[in-house]
Design an enzyme around this catalytic site. Structure first.
Site, short mmCIF file in Angstrom:
data_model
loop_
_atom_site.label_atom_id
_atom_site.label_comp_id
_atom_site.label_asym_id
_atom_site.label_seq_id
_atom_site.Cartn_x
_atom_site.Cartn_y
_atom_site.Cartn_z
N ASP A 88 -1.46 22.08 -47.36
CA ASP A 88 -1.92 21.29 -46.23
C ASP A 88 -1.98 19.82 -46.64
O ASP A 88 -2.48 19.48 -47.71
CB ASP A 88 -3.31 21.79 -45.82
CG ASP A 88 -3.91 21.00 -44.68
OD1 ASP A 88 -3.33 21.02 -43.58
OD2 ASP A 88 -4.96 20.36 -44.90
N GLU A 144 3.41 20.24 -46.58
CA GLU A 144 3.30 19.59 -45.29
C GLU A 144 3.47 18.10 -45.58
O GLU A 144 2.57 17.47 -46.12
CB GLU A 144 1.95 19.86 -44.65
CG GLU A 144 1.81 19.24 -43.26
CD GLU A 144 0.46 19.52 -42.62
OE1 GLU A 144 0.43 19.72 -41.39
OE2 GLU A 144 -0.56 19.52 -43.33
#
Length: 763
Positions: A340, A381
């Site tokens: 993330d 990401e």
């Protein structure tokens, strides 16, 4: 149990955390500027037993050994020192702290402001001593997941299992629920090779959400980097997580963890001391600089949008991230990670740069040099909300990246936007504008049309605008740019024309996804039309808005079968998983070389100038091996509003074209314009079609062996169009295909075997 039962002794610096050995447990924590570190032991019901000041300190580490401590023992810390926030010191001996290296906590962490202020020991969960040697893996090994063979299925442990009637009620919403036989059977039939679990680190909801009666359902607010979330377990989160991994691996399904190393639940300046901040607030977080380049400890850097940014460029920050990754890969046996806001983790602060993303920085180098981490699937990401935070295409070659350009292009093309044909072609072949050949693998791009954040696939075709009122932020949260289209009505409708168009476009996007170069990713429930009612940011909705509903109508069942057909086509193909093109020397492999050609519907090759046409919406991709017996496909794309008859290129010698998939059909099986109708070059409006090159003599022989004779007109049709024409012939090869799938270890999904009697997918 009394305090006389335990004996404090000299310990060892390493490893960090609580380590069972030699009739007791060694405790070691990092707190370089503390004046005292106190270990507190508790009973099972959290009654304090004894406090020990750790007796030794060396090089920033405090440590000690306590005899007679056994696995299951509850413990916590109190850390004393100066409380001078302006100097980056936030010690508070009145606050009970979770060990940053705790491998297990005894209960979920529920934020309570009053308790935190007056009696943090009642609010803070307790760390638990874990024995890493006790779990029986039963000889089950990792499935050997590779990027070419990966189909990612993003799911939430609770949301996927909560409403499944075929899971015993006590297992719903848990790790054990996710490995029930019915769930594994479903995943196998769907053709999934790896589940991507939304965050399972122990988490804590933000105070703002608690005040509104909501919670952080997604889990992107971690409190521990080692301990699994106890709310997903019946009793023992560690062993139950391992059981889930073991059973998924036994079925050949990999496990990818969505990990949050970019921030913690302690929030920004003034946030609570729950773990990291109470041990070393200076080094675990990033702070802004003053004009004179000194550190402003009163201003926590926030490039995550979550209040703080974890300092991965400090020695203890990098150390704990790498230790956590190795732990999950070895002890917990996962196969890889999706990071993330990975840009935040790769930001560095040095005498030369401040909080700057570095492609060749310390974090990336450390991952690549580590013999364990370097062998894992690593997906970034590639953005955060800080300055220069959008870094798609800029990660090291060992990494794969979420490709939002792919998402937007596919949505835009199938929405009917003109001038997108050239960009779609680029996305189909691995987005080589972002990930150049010879430098990045063709499987670098993680392709997706939907993700947990944003619209579900169903909502992409059902809503023009977000509808996030339930989140309590006046519909201002979540992205306002969804590249979606409702096809005539906002939200649910009973209009059959709109429903037919929506389902057709969903099939187009899913087919595009699973026939593109790169790693395909889709969200659990997309295969059955899961909707969130237009909520594109359901992070705080721990309810039926987020859960997967399993009471399926016929249209949902048809779409599930369609996705199964696509995944089985992909996993049994070299062309769609491991394309080998001349001139791409990133990976050299002996054997097959593939070709790619692009055509107008007229059959004429596309020229460079054609790709920029503002009105072109239909084209043809010829991809594979040009030889007898070679694996070769043609994909027809038609985003226009009218049916088109394509002029196909000639198949190779002694080969014929056979229809494999048609998005005009509810389950994808070519029927109206399939082999038996002899019209396979026809592609309906707003549709996609897949043709496969097959052995002409083989299918003709199979046809004759069925007791039929090919008449002259059929032979002429076969010669002119290069297609197979017999339903009975297809029936005769269906069992061969079924056997091939069984050899691959795949389970043929419901409806596929019968589907094979209508289309030839023989490999």
């Amino acid at each position: 149990m009394t305090n006389e039962h335990f004996v404090l002794m000299s310990g060892k610096e390493a490893p960090l955390g609580a380590s069972v050995r030699d009739g007791g447990c060694n405790f070691s924590v990092w707190a370089p500027e503390a004046t005292k570190v106190t270990l507190i032991l508790y009973t099972e019901d959290e009654k304090e037993i004894v406090r020990y000041d750790l007796p030794e300190k060396h090089d920033g580490l405090w440590f000690g050994f306590v005899a007679n401590v056994k696995p299951g023992q509850l413990y916590a810390y109190s850390v004393d020192g100066r409380n001078e926030p302006k100097n980056g010191l936030s010690f508070d001996a009145t606050k009970i702290l979770i060990d940053p290296y705790a491998k297990k906590i005894n209960r979920p962490i529920d934020w309570n402001y009053e308790l935190y202020l007056n009696d943090s020991g009642k609010m803070i969960s307790k760390s638990v001593v874990v024995d890493d040697t006790s779990f029986d893996w039963q000889g089950v090994k990792k499935p050997g997941l590779t990027k070419p063979g990966t189909i990612l299925y993003e799911t939430h442990v609770k949301g996927f299992t909560k409403l499944r009637a075929d899971i015993p009620e006590e297992y719903r919403g848990t790790f054990l629920g996710l490995c029930q036989p019915s769930v594994i059977k479903y995943l196998k039939e769907l053709g999934i090779t790896a589940v991507q679990l939304m965050p399972v680190f122990a988490k804590m909801s933000e105070s703002r959400l608690i005040d509104m009666g909501l919670s952080n359902y997604w889990g992107y607010n971690p409190m521990c980097f080692f301990a699994p979330e106890p709310g997903y377990a019946r009793s023992d989160a560690v062993n139950e997580f391992k059981t889930m991994v073991r059973e998924l691996h036994r079925a050949g399904i990999g496990v990818i963890m969505d990990v949050v190393y970019n921030h913690t639940a302690e929030g920004g300046y003034g946030g609570p001391n729950i773990s990291f901040r109470g041990f070393d607030s200076r080094n675990y977080y990033v702070y802004e600089f003053n004009e004179d380049k000194s550190v402003n400890y009163l201003a926590t850097t926030n490039v995550t949008g979550c209040g703080n940014s974890f300092n991965s460029s400090s020695e203890p920050g990098l150390h704990i991230i790498l230790d956590s990754m190795r732990y999950w890969l070895t002890e917990m046996q996962v196969d890889g990670f999706r990071f993330d806001l990975a840009v935040t983790v790769a930001r560095e602060t040095t005498p030369y740069v401040f909080n700057s993303f570095e492609t060749h920085g310390t974090f990336f180098k450390a991952c690549h040099a580590d013999p364990i981490i370097s062998q894992a699937i690593l997906i970034g990401e590639p953005w955060d909300v800080g300055g220069f935070g959008y870094r798609v295409g800029q990660f090291p070659s060992q990494w794969s990246e979420q490709n939002d350009r792919y998402r937007d292009t596919v949505r835009s093309f199938w929405r009917g936007d003109q001038g997108k044909m050239g960009e779609l072609a680029t996305r189909l072949l691995g987005s080589r504008d972002l990930y150049p050949k010879n430098i990045r693998s063709i499987n670098t791009s993680v392709n997706f049309v939907s993700y947990h954040d944003g619209f579900t696939l169903e909502d992409v075709v059902s809503y023009n605008d977000r509808h996030n009122e339930a989140n309590g932020e006046h519909n201002r949260d979540g992205s306002g740019n969804n590249v979606s289209y409702n096809w005539g009505e906002e939200g649910p409708t009973k209009n059959p024309t709109i429903l037919r168009r929506r389902n057709q476009v969903k099939r187009n996007m899913m087919a595009t996804l699973l026939l593109s170069q790169g790693i395909p990713h889709f969200v659990a429930g997309d295969e059955i039309g899961r909707t969130q009612g237009g909520n594109n940011n359901a992070y705080c909705q721990d309810n039926e808005i987020s859960y997967v509903h399993w009471d399926l109508n016929q249209a949902q069942q048809n779409f599930r079968d369609f996705v199964s057909l696509l995944t089985h086509i992909r996993t049994s193909s070299k062309v769609f998983t491991d394309l080998q093109l001349d001139g791409d020397n990133f990976r050299i492999q002996k054997g097959v070389k593939h070709d790619v050609d692009w055509y107008h519907p007229s059959g004429q090759p596309l020229e460079d100038s054609d790709w920029a046409s503002p009105v072109s919406q239909a084209f043809m991709l010829d991809i594979g091996e040009h030889r007898e017996g070679g694996e070769r496909y043609i994909i027809l794309f038609n985003a226009s509003r009218y049916d088109i008859c394509f002029h196909l290129p000639e198949p190779d010698e002694d080969m014929a074209w056979s229809a494999v998939m048609d998005t005009a059909e509810e389950n994808g099986i070519p029927d109206r314009y399939g082999d038996r109708k002899g019209l396979i070059p026809v592609c309906c409006s707003l549709c996609m079609k897949l043709l496969k090159q097959v052995d002409r003599e083989l299918v003709s022989g199979a046809y004759r062996s069925s007791g039929a004779a090919i008449n002259a007109s059929e032979e002429e049709h076969l010669h002119v169009h290069g297609v197979s024409v017999s339903r009975r012939m297809i029936e005769s090869v269906a069992q061969t295909v079924s056997g091939h799938y069984r050899e691959l270890g795949n389970v043929l999904p419901k409806g596929i075997l019968s589907s094979l009697t209508r289309t030839n997918t023989k490999k």
